[in-house]
Scaffold this motif. Structure first.
Motif, short mmCIF file in Angstrom:
data_model
loop_
_atom_site.label_atom_id
_atom_site.label_comp_id
_atom_site.label_asym_id
_atom_site.label_seq_id
_atom_site.Cartn_x
_atom_site.Cartn_y
_atom_site.Cartn_z
N HIS A 164 25.03 41.28 5.16
CA HIS A 164 24.54 39.99 4.68
C HIS A 164 23.81 39.26 5.81
CE1 HIS A 164 25.41 35.79 2.77
NE2 HIS A 164 24.16 36.18 2.60
N SER A 165 22.56 38.93 5.56
CA SER A 165 21.75 38.16 6.49
C SER A 165 21.03 37.05 5.74
CB SER A 165 20.72 39.05 7.20
OG SER A 165 21.34 40.03 8.00
N VAL A 166 20.69 36.02 6.46
CA VAL A 166 19.88 34.94 5.92
C VAL A 166 18.63 34.84 6.78
CG1 VAL A 166 19.71 32.47 5.45
CG2 VAL A 166 21.86 33.68 5.03
N ILE A 167 17.48 34.90 6.13
CA ILE A 167 16.20 34.81 6.85
C ILE A 167 15.48 33.56 6.39
CG2 ILE A 167 13.93 35.84 7.18
CD1 ILE A 167 15.17 38.55 7.07
N VAL A 168 15.10 32.74 7.36
CA VAL A 168 14.34 31.53 7.08
C VAL A 168 12.91 31.77 7.55
CG1 VAL A 168 14.09 29.06 7.52
CG2 VAL A 168 16.37 30.08 7.36
N GLU A 169 11.98 31.76 6.62
CA GLU A 169 10.57 31.94 6.96
C GLU A 169 9.97 30.59 7.35
OE1 GLU A 169 8.59 33.71 3.69
OE2 GLU A 169 9.45 35.71 4.03
N ARG A 187 7.06 41.24 9.34
CA ARG A 187 5.79 41.00 8.70
C ARG A 187 4.81 40.22 9.56
NH1 ARG A 187 6.76 38.79 2.75
NH2 ARG A 187 7.66 37.08 3.99
N GLY A 188 5.23 39.83 10.78
CA GLY A 188 4.36 39.05 11.63
C GLY A 188 4.42 37.57 11.36
N GLN A 189 5.14 37.17 10.32
CA GLN A 189 5.30 35.76 10.01
C GLN A 189 6.48 35.22 10.80
OE1 GLN A 189 6.13 34.94 5.93
NE2 GLN A 189 5.66 32.75 6.10
N HIS A 190 6.36 33.97 11.28
CA HIS A 190 7.47 33.38 12.02
C HIS A 190 8.69 33.28 11.12
CE1 HIS A 190 4.12 32.10 14.61
NE2 HIS A 190 5.03 32.02 15.57
N SER A 191 9.84 33.67 11.66
CA SER A 191 11.07 33.61 10.89
C SER A 191 12.27 33.57 11.82
CB SER A 191 11.19 34.82 9.95
OG SER A 191 11.30 36.02 10.71
N ILE A 192 13.37 33.07 11.31
CA ILE A 192 14.65 33.08 12.03
C ILE A 192 15.64 33.85 11.18
CG2 ILE A 192 16.53 31.72 13.01
CD1 ILE A 192 14.62 29.47 13.48
N SER A 193 16.27 34.86 11.78
CA SER A 193 17.22 35.71 11.07
C SER A 193 18.63 35.41 11.53
CB SER A 193 16.89 37.18 11.31
OG SER A 193 17.85 38.02 10.71
N TYR A 194 19.51 35.07 10.59
CA TYR A 194 20.92 34.82 10.87
C TYR A 194 21.73 35.97 10.29
CZ TYR A 194 19.16 30.00 11.35
OH TYR A 194 18.45 28.87 11.70
N THR A 195 22.31 36.80 11.14
CA THR A 195 23.13 37.92 10.67
C THR A 195 24.57 37.44 10.50
OG1 THR A 195 21.72 39.52 11.84
CG2 THR A 195 23.91 40.26 11.15
N LEU A 196 25.00 37.38 9.25
CA LEU A 196 26.35 36.92 8.96
C LEU A 196 27.35 38.07 8.98
CD1 LEU A 196 25.53 34.42 6.07
CD2 LEU A 196 25.62 34.01 8.53
N SER A 197 26.92 39.25 8.55
CA SER A 197 27.74 40.45 8.59
C SER A 197 26.78 41.64 8.53
CB SER A 197 28.73 40.49 7.43
OG SER A 197 28.04 40.62 6.19
#
Length: 469
Positions: free
Chosen positions: A136-141, A123-133
């Motif tokens: 399953h992922s965790v995205i921090v905007e 989306r063009g917004q700064h984010s950090i993506s943690y791929t757990l599997s």
């Protein structure tokens, strides 16, 4: 689909997190905060690349076939071998930007559908993506932070990188060829500086790419913190060492630590790219101090604060020291010729005829001569005619990067075996400072050229002979 949204996300040290009521808007800088037109911007500090000196200058005709030591370094300490160009340079000053561009953690999403994960991360917004599997992922905007400026460092030449850094080889020089495989990440790290006094600078592992994302894949070291947040490490890691006692005459090397994506401090992993993280060091922080070292697995950066640079010698002082040393008219104790350090403006394609040379085991300074070779002891071994010690015989070069010096003391010591000259306190500090190399090795190195130091002390006191008259 989005399973959970948590606005209270960030590193454990984040104290200014806000709720997600209007997380899509940007907060503008407050009136009067930015520098006025024509006003000098506030400097946060400077980053200096260690070892910006390329070895391998051409030998003079008289030396060709005679010199058994290492060839004279074509020294560019204070400047890259190919010259400082744009964002690829040997040092970079970080100053307050016209408008704040910092970001801070905002909302955390738990994602179970890869397509939703891709949509959020694009989306063009700064984010950090943690791929757990795979499922399953965790995205921090992240959202705009009007109180900080962000500077990104890495190997990539894309526009979002403020400081382009290339690998520095152990013998000095940058590995700039296309065949050289770099271990520095394209988006290695980022530094966030407070726009208000005391202008604190903090370092974080990883930088945002062209899509404003940081992606930590399945194999990257990542974990959930005790308070339910996420953190992780980059593949080769970002290491930091803060000197004990500041960067001054009384400094001593500190302990190397690893910095996480969220700016937390950990002990080192077993190897540089191991998946098992070290232990959390709760009483240390990612705040940069004067003299802090940042290692990017291929290049090491020195952070100098404005206050620290005021204590460092200036280029004019270094030039005055060179002229004072030459005014003493040191002589070769054998050839009785007058020796003189060449001017930095002449370049370093080859040693000058009056260039001082030193036996790095004993420190006796001579003019160039071709005798005393001890090839049975090694191709670079020479015997000093004064004390009979056998060791490398190299030309002396004055270190020209003033920001690497701890004090403005006289140039009395040389690093072994490269021959770069600086003050005693500067030489002893760097000789005691182990710099990361490879996946788990550490070596003390000359800060001017990157050559690994040898001998018992890594440096030697220079013994000049004065004029006989």
């Amino acid at each position: 689909m989005v399973l959970e949204g948590n606005p209270e996300v960030g590193s454990p040290r984040t104290s200014d997190l806000r709720h997600s009521g209007n997380h899509g808007s940007c907060v503008l800088s407050s009136p009067g905060e930015d520098a006025q037109p024509g006003e000098e911007p506030i400097k946060y500090g400077e980053l200096i690349v260690l070892g910006c000196c390329e070895e391998g200058g051409e030998e003079t005709k008289a030396q060709r076939g005679e010199v058994t030591g290492p060839r004279a370094p074509s020294c560019y300490n204070g400047c890259l071998a190919s010259g400082d160009k744009g964002r690829r340079r040997s040092r970079l000053a970080l100053s307050r930007r016209p408008h704040a561009n910092g970001v801070k953690p905002d909302v955390m999403h738990h994602i179970s559908t890869p397509l939703v994960s891709k949509a959020l991360s694009n989306r063009g917004q700064h984010s950090i993506s943690y791929t757990l599997s795979r499922s399953h992922s965790v995205i921090v905007e992240y959202t705009h932070d009007s109180d900080t400026d962000m500077f990104q460092i890495g190997r990539s030449t894309e526009n979002m990188i403020d400081f382009v850094v290339t690998d520095t080889s152990p013998g000095g020089g940058a590995a700039e060829g296309p065949s050289a495989q770099s271990t520095i990440s394209r988006y290695a790290c980022r530094i966030l500086c407070d726009r208000r006094p005391p202008y604190t600078a903090r370092v974080y592992a990883a930088g945002f790419d062209a899509s404003s994302n940081i992606f930590l894949g399945e194999r990257a070291a990542k974990w959930r913190t005790p308070d339910g947040l996420m953190d992780g490490l980059t593949t080769n890691g970002v290491l930091v060492m803060h000197p004990a006692g500041g960067f001054s005459e009384d400094s001593a090397p500190g302990v190397w630590r690893e910095i996480s994506v969220c700016g937390n401090v950990y002990t080192l992993r077993d190897s540089r790219s191991a998946q098992q993280r070290g232990k959390l060091v709760e009483n240390e922080s990612n705040v940069l101090q004067d003299g802090s070292l940042i290692d990017l697995c291929g290049a090491t950066l020195l952070w100098r604060t404005p206050a620290g640079l005021l204590r460092a010698p200036t280029l004019k002082q270094l030039e005055a020291q060179r002229q004072e040393a030459n005014a003493a008219r040191p002589q070769c104790p054998v050839g009785l010729s007058t020796l003189a350090f060449p001017s930095p403006a002449r370049g370093r394609t080859a040693p000058d005829k009056q260039q001082p040379w030193v036996y790095v085991r004993c420190g006796h300074v001579h003019g160039y001569h071709g005798w005393g070779c001890r090839r049975e002891r090694g191709p670079q071994e020479r015997e000093c005619p004064l004390c009979r010690l056998v060791g490398p015989y190299v030309p002396l070069w004055l270190g020209q990067e003033a920001g690497l010096c701890l004090d403005p003391g006289p140039p009395s010591h040389a690093f072994a075996p490269c021959g770069h000259v600086c003050s005693e306190k500067t030489a002893r500090y760097w000789a005691q400072t182990p710099l990361p190399h490879g996946t788990h090795a550490f070596h003390a190195a000359c800060p001017f050229c990157g050559a690994w130091l040898t001998g018992e002390h890594g440096c030697v006191r220079l013994i000049f002979q004065g004029p006989l008259d």
